[in-house]
Design a protein around this motif. Structure first.
Motif, PDB file in Angstrom:
ATOM      1  N   LEU A  90       0.812  -1.219   0.000  1.00 51.05           N
ATOM      2  CA  LEU A  90       0.000   0.000   0.000  1.00 51.05           C
ATOM      3  C   LEU A  90       0.842   1.265   0.000  1.00 51.05           C
ATOM      4  N   GLY A  91       2.151   1.106   0.150  1.00 50.22           N
ATOM      5  CA  GLY A  91       3.026   2.273   0.133  1.00 50.22           C
ATOM      6  C   GLY A  91       4.011   2.281   1.289  1.00 50.22           C
ATOM      7  N   ALA A  92       5.058   3.097   1.138  1.00 50.62           N
ATOM      8  CA  ALA A  92       6.123   3.141   2.139  1.00 50.62           C
ATOM      9  C   ALA A  92       5.635   3.679   3.485  1.00 50.62           C
ATOM     10  N   TRP A  93       4.562   4.469   3.477  1.00 56.26           N
ATOM     11  CA  TRP A  93       4.058   5.061   4.724  1.00 56.26           C
ATOM     12  C   TRP A  93       3.680   3.982   5.739  1.00 56.26           C
ATOM     13  N   THR A  94       3.183   2.832   5.257  1.00 57.72           N
ATOM     14  CA  THR A  94       2.784   1.769   6.185  1.00 57.72           C
ATOM     15  C   THR A  94       4.003   1.178   6.888  1.00 57.72           C
ATOM     16  N   ALA A 378      -8.102  -1.711  10.632  1.00 57.89           N
ATOM     17  CA  ALA A 378      -9.432  -1.888  10.031  1.00 57.89           C
ATOM     18  C   ALA A 378      -9.482  -1.327   8.613  1.00 57.89           C
ATOM     19  N   LEU A 379      -8.956  -0.132   8.423  1.00 59.68           N
ATOM     20  CA  LEU A 379      -9.085   0.523   7.121  1.00 59.68           C
ATOM     21  C   LEU A 379      -8.135  -0.068   6.078  1.00 59.68           C
ATOM     22  N   THR A 380      -6.951  -0.529   6.490  1.00 60.85           N
ATOM     23  CA  THR A 380      -6.063  -1.184   5.517  1.00 60.85           C
ATOM     24  C   THR A 380      -6.604  -2.551   5.118  1.00 60.85           C
ATOM     25  N   LEU A 381      -7.302  -3.243   6.025  1.00 63.10           N
ATOM     26  CA  LEU A 381      -7.926  -4.514   5.650  1.00 63.10           C
ATOM     27  C   LEU A 381      -9.032  -4.289   4.624  1.00 63.10           C
ATOM     28  N   VAL A 382      -9.812  -3.216   4.796  1.00 65.10           N
ATOM     29  CA  VAL A 382     -10.831  -2.875   3.795  1.00 65.10           C
ATOM     30  C   VAL A 382     -10.159  -2.655   2.445  1.00 65.10           C
ATOM     31  N   TRP A 383      -9.071  -1.926   2.439  1.00 66.30           N
ATOM     32  CA  TRP A 383      -8.334  -1.615   1.209  1.00 66.30           C
ATOM     33  C   TRP A 383      -7.811  -2.896   0.552  1.00 66.30           C
ATOM     34  N   LEU A 384      -7.118  -3.717   1.328  1.00 59.78           N
ATOM     35  CA  LEU A 384      -6.499  -4.921   0.779  1.00 59.78           C
ATOM     36  C   LEU A 384      -7.526  -5.920   0.256  1.00 59.78           C
ATOM     37  N   LEU A 385      -8.615  -6.099   1.001  1.00 60.30           N
ATOM     38  CA  LEU A 385      -9.569  -7.166   0.685  1.00 60.30           C
ATOM     39  C   LEU A 385     -10.636  -6.742  -0.318  1.00 60.30           C
ATOM     40  N   ASN A 386     -10.522  -5.523  -0.840  1.00 60.95           N
ATOM     41  CA  ASN A 386     -11.397  -5.086  -1.929  1.00 60.95           C
ATOM     42  C   ASN A 386     -10.611  -4.806  -3.202  1.00 60.95           C
ATOM     43  N   SER A 387      -9.325  -5.157  -3.191  1.00 62.12           N
ATOM     44  CA  SER A 387      -8.468  -4.832  -4.341  1.00 62.12           C
ATOM     45  C   SER A 387      -8.048  -6.103  -5.070  1.00 62.12           C
ATOM     46  N   SER A 388      -7.367  -5.921  -6.172  1.00 61.92           N
ATOM     47  CA  SER A 388      -6.890  -7.054  -6.969  1.00 61.92           C
ATOM     48  C   SER A 388      -5.789  -7.834  -6.261  1.00 61.92           C
ATOM     49  N   ARG A 389      -5.316  -7.316  -5.120  1.00 64.43           N
ATOM     50  CA  ARG A 389      -4.321  -8.055  -4.340  1.00 64.43           C
ATOM     51  C   ARG A 389      -4.908  -9.345  -3.773  1.00 64.43           C
ATOM     52  N   THR A 390      -6.236  -9.388  -3.645  1.00 69.23           N
ATOM     53  CA  THR A 390      -6.927 -10.558  -3.120  1.00 69.23           C
ATOM     54  C   THR A 390      -7.675 -11.247  -4.256  1.00 69.23           C
ATOM     55  N   ASN A 401     -17.616  -5.773   4.385  1.00 76.29           N
ATOM     56  CA  ASN A 401     -17.313  -4.352   4.174  1.00 76.29           C
ATOM     57  C   ASN A 401     -18.029  -3.468   5.189  1.00 76.29           C
ATOM     58  N   VAL A 402     -19.287  -3.787   5.478  1.00 74.00           N
ATOM     59  CA  VAL A 402     -20.036  -3.004   6.461  1.00 74.00           C
ATOM     60  C   VAL A 402     -19.383  -3.106   7.828  1.00 74.00           C
ATOM     61  N   MET A 403     -19.026  -4.338   8.238  1.00 74.01           N
ATOM     62  CA  MET A 403     -18.438  -4.541   9.565  1.00 74.01           C
ATOM     63  C   MET A 403     -17.069  -3.879   9.682  1.00 74.01           C
ATOM     64  N   LEU A 404     -16.231  -4.031   8.658  1.00 73.73           N
ATOM     65  CA  LEU A 404     -14.884  -3.452   8.719  1.00 73.73           C
ATOM     66  C   LEU A 404     -14.933  -1.928   8.624  1.00 73.73           C
ATOM     67  N   ALA A 405     -15.815  -1.406   7.776  1.00 73.81           N
ATOM     68  CA  ALA A 405     -15.937   0.053   7.675  1.00 73.81           C
ATOM     69  C   ALA A 405     -16.472   0.633   8.990  1.00 73.81           C
TER      70      ALA A 405
END
Length: 424
Positions: A90-94, A378-390, A401-405
């Motif tokens: 997700l980037g160097a910031w993480t 919580a928010l990085t899991l939403v990002w990862l699990l809605n992207s082509s990485r998964t 998505n509702v629960m994690l958001a």
């Protein structure tokens, strides 16, 4: 770890394992590690102030943790990549955030965990040793235990300690004779005046730490490495957080019946549990108080050795991405130099804090980065699990998505509140 899934690599995926109780383990470990003495105090205080009224919040809190841990486990099994590997994509910031977090957080948490484990021992064996030396002993025992044992032994010991916690908390809940009518009424969501912060704390606090992120690492340590284990992982996770829910409900019952009805107030922090031990001794006798102190120790020590093991696994993974030559290929993660280096970091530098007041600036930094971790997770899991990485089959559905958001928003609110309460 490989960056491709088994499906993408063309390798056959094993037939799904049947979800069975005999596989359960990593979930018990993550749940026990996440519930510390401070969480139990917070639950007791909520019960003492509002009776059974906030029981619904404890139930929702367990559902939130089930969603977060399931998402972390699903990422590991579906992608064949670790959570840190996902964060790094997700980037160097993480990476910067994680590096600062595990360094400062581990230093301060080590002292807190040792102190928490020492309190019940000092109460059980008065005049035998100074509290600080009990803390040092707990830290060293945790270090030696995690250093020399593999995951299988670690899991068995954690399970035994969870059994102790379970028996003690349920016994106390039964002993105080809960009003089941009021308890069922507490499942209806209401917010009494002045209860908002306690409600948010019950939903977001109990069992919610960096160890939720460690769940996927424990899943891998158990030997679960692909999607054939998905059903098993989900059963494991649900059983674990239902068990946590029983802990929380039991302590809320104790707070409601023993404290709310009499107007007794507890001290904040771990020392509040010593207050409760004194109350139990007066009401039910010394034996019940001592049994409670044993449960208090089990609660604190599971958090200590759980962090010593789980966060050290995460740190070892972090190092492996930047210094792969540090450990020979094929070395188990819990036997790498990086794993053991972080174990030492959790143990020896924090011992100095047991003999000194925590530096003011360090407390501020610890509070700030610690408050940001759960929103980050919580928010990085939403990002990862809605992207082509998964892989598409294992991406988030609407419910996830509702629960994690919702969890992410909840933790942002708690983060702001926690930062505001820091002693600036």
């Amino acid at each position: 770890m490989a960056d491709t899934t088994e499906e993408e690599a063309g390798a056959p995926v094993s037939r799904p394992r049947k979800a069975s109780w005999r596989y359960i383990g990593p979930g018990i470990v993550v749940a026990a590690t996440g519930v510390g003495a401070g969480d139990l105090v917070a639950t007791l205080i909520a019960g003492s102030k509002f009776g059974y009224t906030l029981l619904w919040a404890a139930v929702i809190g367990c559902l939130v943790k089930i969603s977060l841990a399931e998402a972390a486990g699903r990422w590991h099994l579906a992608t064949g990549r670790t959570l840190f590997d996902g964060w790094r994509s997700l980037g160097a910031w993480t990476t910067v955030y994680f590096a600062v977090y595990v360094t400062v957080w581990g230093f301060v948490y080590g002292a807190a965990a040792m102190s928490s484990s020492a309190l019940p021992l000092a109460a059980l064996f008065p005049d035998s040793m100074d509290l600080k030396w009990w803390g040092v002993l707990c830290g060293l025992v945790g270090l030696v235990f995690v250093w020399f044992n593999r995951y299988a032994v670690f899991e068995k010991v954690m399970t035994v300690l969870v059994g102790v916690m379970f028996v003690v908390t349920v016994y106390l809940a039964v002993r105080v004779t809960p009003n089941l009518g009021d308890a069922f009424a507490g499942l209806v969501p209401v917010l009494p005046d002045g209860s908002l912060i306690y409600t948010l704390g019950l939903i977001g606090g109990v069992g919610g730490t960096i160890t939720l992120a460690a769940y996927g690492y424990w899943v891998n340590a158990k030997g679960w490495h692909n999607t054939s284990w998905m059903k098993v992982m989900r059963l494991d996770n649900r059983v674990a957080y239902i068990t946590t829910g029983i802990f929380v409900v039991a302590m809320l019952f104790v707070g409601a019946e023993l404290l709310h009805s009499t107007g007794i107030a507890l001290a904040k922090g771990d020392k509040g549990l010593l207050d409760l031990a004194d109350i139990l001794a007066d009401r039910y006798g010394t034996a019940t108080a001592k049994l409670f102190l044993v449960g208090f120790f089990a609660t604190s020590f599971t958090s200590l050795i759980g962090v010593w093991h789980g966060v050290s696994l995460m740190f070892a993974d972090f190092v492996s991405h930047y210094r792969p030559s540090v450990a020979p290929a094929g070395t188990p993660r819990d036997k790498t130099p990086a794993f053991r280096a972080y174990l030492l970091w959790l143990t020896f530098p924090p011992i100095a804090l047991l003999f000194l007041d925590q530096p003011f600036g360090l407390v501020i930094v610890y509070g700030v980065i610690g408050a940001f971790f759960m929103p980050f997770l919580a928010l990085t899991l939403v990002w990862l699990l809605n992207s082509s990485r998964t892989p598409a089959q294992w991406r988030n559905g609407v419910l996830s998505n509702v629960m994690l958001a919702a969890a992410g928003l909840l933790f942002v609110v708690l983060c702001v509140q926690q930062v505001r309460e820091l002693p600036w």
